[in-house]
Design a protein around this motif. Structure first.
Motif, PDB file in Angstrom:
ATOM      1  N   ALA B 160       0.728  -1.295   0.496  1.00  0.00           N
ATOM      2  CA  ALA B 160       0.068   0.546   0.350  1.00  0.00           C
ATOM      3  C   ALA B 160       0.845   1.092   0.251  1.00  0.00           C
ATOM      4  N   LEU B 161       0.018   2.128  -0.678  1.00  0.00           N
ATOM      5  CA  LEU B 161       1.303   3.605  -0.392  1.00  0.00           C
ATOM      6  C   LEU B 161       0.263   4.178   0.292  1.00  0.00           C
ATOM      7  N   LEU B 162       1.312   5.239   1.077  1.00  0.00           N
ATOM      8  CA  LEU B 162       0.901   6.226   2.211  1.00  0.00           C
ATOM      9  C   LEU B 162       1.323   7.560   1.402  1.00  0.00           C
ATOM     10  N   LEU B 163       0.439   9.098   1.531  1.00  0.00           N
ATOM     11  CA  LEU B 163      -0.064  10.094   0.487  1.00  0.00           C
ATOM     12  C   LEU B 163      -0.083  11.069   1.471  1.00  0.00           C
ATOM     13  N   ASP B 164       0.899  11.771   2.199  1.00  0.00           N
ATOM     14  CA  ASP B 164       1.456  13.472   2.928  1.00  0.00           C
ATOM     15  C   ASP B 164       0.678  14.376   1.961  1.00  0.00           C
ATOM     16  N   GLU B 165      -0.282  14.297   1.895  1.00  0.00           N
ATOM     17  CA  GLU B 165       0.025  15.658   1.346  1.00  0.00           C
ATOM     18  C   GLU B 165       0.620  15.786  -0.001  1.00  0.00           C
ATOM     19  N   VAL B 166       0.902  15.045  -0.607  1.00  0.00           N
ATOM     20  CA  VAL B 166       1.715  15.082  -2.188  1.00  0.00           C
ATOM     21  C   VAL B 166       1.883  16.428  -2.337  1.00  0.00           C
ATOM     22  N   THR B 167       0.524  16.903  -2.895  1.00  0.00           N
ATOM     23  CA  THR B 167       1.123  18.182  -3.678  1.00  0.00           C
ATOM     24  C   THR B 167       0.825  19.446  -2.847  1.00  0.00           C
ATOM     25  N   SER B 168       0.883  19.594  -1.663  1.00  0.00           N
ATOM     26  CA  SER B 168       0.959  20.859  -0.971  1.00  0.00           C
ATOM     27  C   SER B 168       1.822  21.583  -0.685  1.00  0.00           C
ATOM     28  N   ALA B 169       3.439  20.831  -1.461  1.00  0.00           N
ATOM     29  CA  ALA B 169       4.222  22.265  -1.571  1.00  0.00           C
ATOM     30  C   ALA B 169       4.445  22.430  -2.655  1.00  0.00           C
ATOM     31  N   ASP B 188      -4.952   1.711 -11.195  1.00  0.00           N
ATOM     32  CA  ASP B 188      -4.786   0.481 -11.299  1.00  0.00           C
ATOM     33  C   ASP B 188      -4.277  -0.932 -10.244  1.00  0.00           C
ATOM     34  N   GLY B 189      -5.358  -0.215  -9.619  1.00  0.00           N
ATOM     35  CA  GLY B 189      -5.629  -1.305  -7.864  1.00  0.00           C
ATOM     36  C   GLY B 189      -4.990  -0.766  -6.919  1.00  0.00           C
ATOM     37  N   MET B 190      -3.861  -0.059  -6.999  1.00  0.00           N
ATOM     38  CA  MET B 190      -3.006   0.599  -5.692  1.00  0.00           C
ATOM     39  C   MET B 190      -3.705   1.038  -4.514  1.00  0.00           C
ATOM     40  N   THR B 191      -3.275  -0.059  -2.795  1.00  0.00           N
ATOM     41  CA  THR B 191      -4.040   0.644  -2.134  1.00  0.00           C
ATOM     42  C   THR B 191      -3.673   1.808  -1.693  1.00  0.00           C
ATOM     43  N   MET B 192      -4.663   2.704  -1.129  1.00  0.00           N
ATOM     44  CA  MET B 192      -3.707   3.817  -1.272  1.00  0.00           C
ATOM     45  C   MET B 192      -3.996   4.044   0.110  1.00  0.00           C
ATOM     46  N   LEU B 193      -3.534   5.094   1.242  1.00  0.00           N
ATOM     47  CA  LEU B 193      -4.013   6.012   2.034  1.00  0.00           C
ATOM     48  C   LEU B 193      -3.212   7.682   2.376  1.00  0.00           C
ATOM     49  N   LEU B 194      -4.111   8.409   1.862  1.00  0.00           N
ATOM     50  CA  LEU B 194      -3.650   9.781   1.167  1.00  0.00           C
ATOM     51  C   LEU B 194      -4.597  10.725   1.841  1.00  0.00           C
ATOM     52  N   ALA B 195      -2.934  11.473   3.138  1.00  0.00           N
ATOM     53  CA  ALA B 195      -3.835  12.958   3.435  1.00  0.00           C
ATOM     54  C   ALA B 195      -3.948  13.878   2.349  1.00  0.00           C
ATOM     55  N   THR B 196      -4.695  15.367   2.272  1.00  0.00           N
ATOM     56  CA  THR B 196      -4.667  15.327   1.294  1.00  0.00           C
ATOM     57  C   THR B 196      -5.638  17.093   1.444  1.00  0.00           C
ATOM     58  N   HIS B 197      -5.579  17.918   0.464  1.00  0.00           N
ATOM     59  CA  HIS B 197      -6.164  19.110   0.570  1.00  0.00           C
ATOM     60  C   HIS B 197      -7.069  19.026  -0.256  1.00  0.00           C
ATOM     61  N   GLU B 198      -6.712  18.786  -1.665  1.00  0.00           N
ATOM     62  CA  GLU B 198      -7.604  18.813  -3.152  1.00  0.00           C
ATOM     63  C   GLU B 198      -8.430  17.891  -3.086  1.00  0.00           C
ATOM     64  N   MET B 199      -9.469  18.402  -2.072  1.00  0.00           N
ATOM     65  CA  MET B 199     -10.625  18.062  -2.323  1.00  0.00           C
ATOM     66  C   MET B 199     -11.321  17.423  -3.847  1.00  0.00           C
ATOM     67  N   SER B 200     -12.033  18.020  -4.683  1.00  0.00           N
ATOM     68  CA  SER B 200     -12.286  17.841  -5.374  1.00  0.00           C
ATOM     69  C   SER B 200     -11.357  16.462  -6.049  1.00  0.00           C
ATOM     70  N   PHE B 201      -9.958  16.635  -5.906  1.00  0.00           N
ATOM     71  CA  PHE B 201      -9.197  15.220  -6.195  1.00  0.00           C
ATOM     72  C   PHE B 201      -9.024  13.908  -5.126  1.00  0.00           C
ATOM     73  N   ALA B 202     -10.081  14.653  -4.277  1.00  0.00           N
ATOM     74  CA  ALA B 202     -10.786  13.243  -2.794  1.00  0.00           C
ATOM     75  C   ALA B 202     -11.791  12.915  -3.536  1.00  0.00           C
ATOM     76  N   ALA B 203     -12.701  13.408  -3.927  1.00  0.00           N
ATOM     77  CA  ALA B 203     -14.391  12.954  -4.142  1.00  0.00           C
ATOM     78  C   ALA B 203     -13.983  11.836  -6.005  1.00  0.00           C
ATOM     79  N   GLU B 204     -12.829  12.430  -6.276  1.00  0.00           N
ATOM     80  CA  GLU B 204     -12.354  11.909  -7.509  1.00  0.00           C
ATOM     81  C   GLU B 204     -11.986  10.716  -6.989  1.00  0.00           C
ATOM     82  N   VAL B 205     -10.829  10.035  -6.708  1.00  0.00           N
ATOM     83  CA  VAL B 205     -10.447   8.747  -6.791  1.00  0.00           C
ATOM     84  C   VAL B 205     -10.506   8.264  -5.155  1.00  0.00           C
ATOM     85  N   ALA B 206     -11.344   8.934  -4.048  1.00  0.00           N
ATOM     86  CA  ALA B 206     -10.816   8.484  -2.889  1.00  0.00           C
ATOM     87  C   ALA B 206     -12.914   7.070  -2.669  1.00  0.00           C
TER      88      ALA B 206
END
Ligand SMILES: Nc1ncnc2c1ncn2[C@@H]1O[C@H](COP(=O)(O)OP(=O)(O)O)[C@@H](O)[C@H]1O
Ligand SMILES: [Mg+2]
Lengths: 271, 248
Positions: B160-169, B188-206
């Motif tokens: 699994a991937l842990l992504l911590d606000e990968v676009t904030s910087a 691809d079916g990757m299992t992911m846990l992601l912290a994010t500020h991008e709400m529309s993106f979260a809505a799309e992939v999560a």
């Protein structure tokens, strides 16, 4: 448009030429002034004879030079030992395991003590103290003893240089290294140390310049290194020119080292 | 079927300041779970605790059903099974892009060097980074660096991937290329846990959104439900503030 650019370039060239000319003239004037001032002092004729005698220089130089080989050998060996031992002490100081606390405390005390003692005192203490202990297998060779004293002292300095370098690598680098699955040891070896060492090359080289001069302190234990040879020659001929020869030889290694520091520093700033 | 990542009643305090106050969470295979919440709500801390980069006080973290927060478990073994990507990329500046990517497969996983290189080049190529393989990270744009960081995390073939606000910087114009990569991984079916500020993106992939508030997940649900009809006052207030910020 092009005219103005050409004019600007010409003006720039003129400025550069005028700058170089000014620097040359002022340097020549300064040298002439110093030579004239020194030359007009009442003691100058005597000083020239006792410190700048070409004859004394020529006759003493081969002996001083062969003494200098001992200095070179000594500082190359001491430098290598110090590079390794300093790293060991620094690594011990950066460990975190509670089990290693005694070792860590020892390393900290080592650095505090040996950085705080004048090198010349340490050369005396080791050089005359260790043989006096008269234990089985106690080294008695003054070169070895002097080398040990220098190593002990410089290891303390160099350990601090390494430690500063290790501390200067941001904690996020260690975290990233652990996150990809490296062990603590691998993180240190492949991620933290390579960055730390790169940063400390200039200060390390600076310490080595000091070391290259401090090898002369071993003279107090008697081995015939450059300074000692020059001293003996000076004492027997009442002429100090051999000391000047020794000084020139030291400069032959320290000045290239200083330029090397400049180059390394410039390069690391560019990178 | 057990979850790939499971968090049970995890608490964590820095000094006497509680940061996580009892987190329960599960990420199933091929799922993407997004953590949202105000800055300081504990998102990064939770991700670090799951990757054993920080020690939890209480509770358990399970990886494929195995408790990994047991002192007898070697943390490096656990971290090898997870990929983590940080907000600030944290690439190794003294290594080239390719060396950054192959370091862990070769040293931590003891993979064959040639095989690791081939796999790394394949990943770099897939994400449009093949021509940068020999460059130092500081020659790359922020977006490229973050893509390399993601490739580095993928190179160990993590569970699994842990992504911590990968676009904030990132500068705004570089956000898209990184989000596109994450979108690809989700496809691809990757299992992911992601912290994010991008709400529309979260809505799309999560598949699920968890709203973290002062160290607690106060509301969770499918994106449409959580974003369209949040039940909790804290969630509404957080989303309203984000909307206001965007309008300004
Ligand atoms: N290493 C640390 N030491 C002390 N306090 C910390 C540390 N890391 C984070 N914190 C504190 O924990 C809280 C949560 O931080 P963090 O997990 O980074 O939140 P987020 O990622 O949601 O912005 C913050 O108040 C922060 O100040
Ligand atoms: Mg954070």
């Amino acid at each position: 448009m092009d005219d103005r650019r050409a004019a600007r370039a010409a003006a720039k060239r003129r400025r550069a030429r005028r700058g170089a000319a000014t620097a040359t003239v002022s340097t020549v004037l300064a040298v002439v002034l110093v030579v004239w001032l020194v030359g007009s002092t009442p003691g100058w004729p005597d000083v020239r004879e006792t410190f700048f005698s070409w004859e004394a220089f020529r006759t003493s130089f081969p002996d001083v030079l062969s003494g200098f080989w001992l200095d070179v050998k000594l500082f190359v060996i001491v430098e290598l030992c110090v590079l390794v031992l300093g790293l060991v002490v620094a690594l011990v100081r950066t460990t975190r395991s509670p089990a290693l606390f005694p070792l860590r405390a020892f390393a900290a005390a080592y650095v505090d003590v040996f950085r705080g003692i004048p090198v010349i005192l340490l050369v005396y203490l080791v050089g005359f103290g260790v043989p006096a202990l008269a234990f089985e297998g106690a080294p008695s060779d003054p070169v070895l003893l002097g080398g040990i004293a220098l190593t002990v002292s410089y290891t303390a300095y160099v350990a601090e240089v390494y430690r500063a370098g290790i501390d200067s690598v941001h904690a996020s680098q260690r975290q990233a290294a652990l996150a990809v699955g490296l062990t603590e040891g691998q993180a240190l070896r492949f991620v933290i140390l390579p960055q730390a060492v790169r940063r400390v090359v200039p200060p390390l080289l600076n310490d080595f310049i000091s070391l290259q001069k401090d090898v002369a302190l071993v003279a107090i234990l008697g081995p015939l290194e450059a300074f000692r040879v020059a001293q003996i020659e000076a004492a027997s001929t009442f002429n100090y020119t051999p000391l000047l020869a020794a000084a020139l030889l030291y400069l032959c290694v320290t000045i290239p080292m200083a330029r090397l520091v400049d180059v390394v520093q410039r390069r690391s700033r560019a990178a | 079927m057990s979850a790939v990542i499971e968090v049970r009643g995890v608490t964590k305090a820095y000094g006497d300041k509680p940061v996580l106050r009892g987190i329960d969470l599960a990420v199933h295979e091929h799922q993407a779970v997004a953590l949202i919440g105000a800055s300081g709500s504990g998102k990064s801390t939770l991700l670090r605790c799951i990757d054993l980069l920080d020690e939890i006080d209480d509770g358990d973290v399970l990886l494929d059903g195995e408790v990994v927060t047991d002192p007898s478990v070697r943390p490096d073994r656990v971290r090898r099974r997870l990929g983590m990507v940080f907000q600030g990329y944290n690439l190794f500046p003294h290594l080239t892009v390719l060396e950054n990517v192959v370091l862990a497969p070769v040293r931590a996983h003891r993979r064959d060097r040639e095989e690791a290189r081939a796999h790394a080049l394949e990943l770099l190529d897939r994400f449009g980074l093949a021509d940068r393989a020999g460059d130092r990270p500081d020659r790359l744009s922020g977006g490229q660096q973050q893509r390399v960081a993601i490739v580095r995390a993928l190179a160990t073939r993590p569970r699994a991937l842990l992504l911590d606000e990968v676009t904030s910087a990132l500068d705004p114009e570089l956000v898209g290329e990184v989000l596109a990569l994450v979108r690809d991984l989700k496809a691809d079916g990757m299992t992911m846990l992601l912290a994010t500020h991008e709400m529309s993106f979260a809505a799309e992939v999560a598949d699920e959104i968890c709203f973290l508030h002062e160290g607690l997940i106060v509301e969770r649900g499918a994106p449409e439900q959580l974003f369209e009809a949040p039940e909790r006052e804290e969630t509404r207030r957080f989303l309203r503030r984000l909307l206001d910020a965007k309008r300004l």
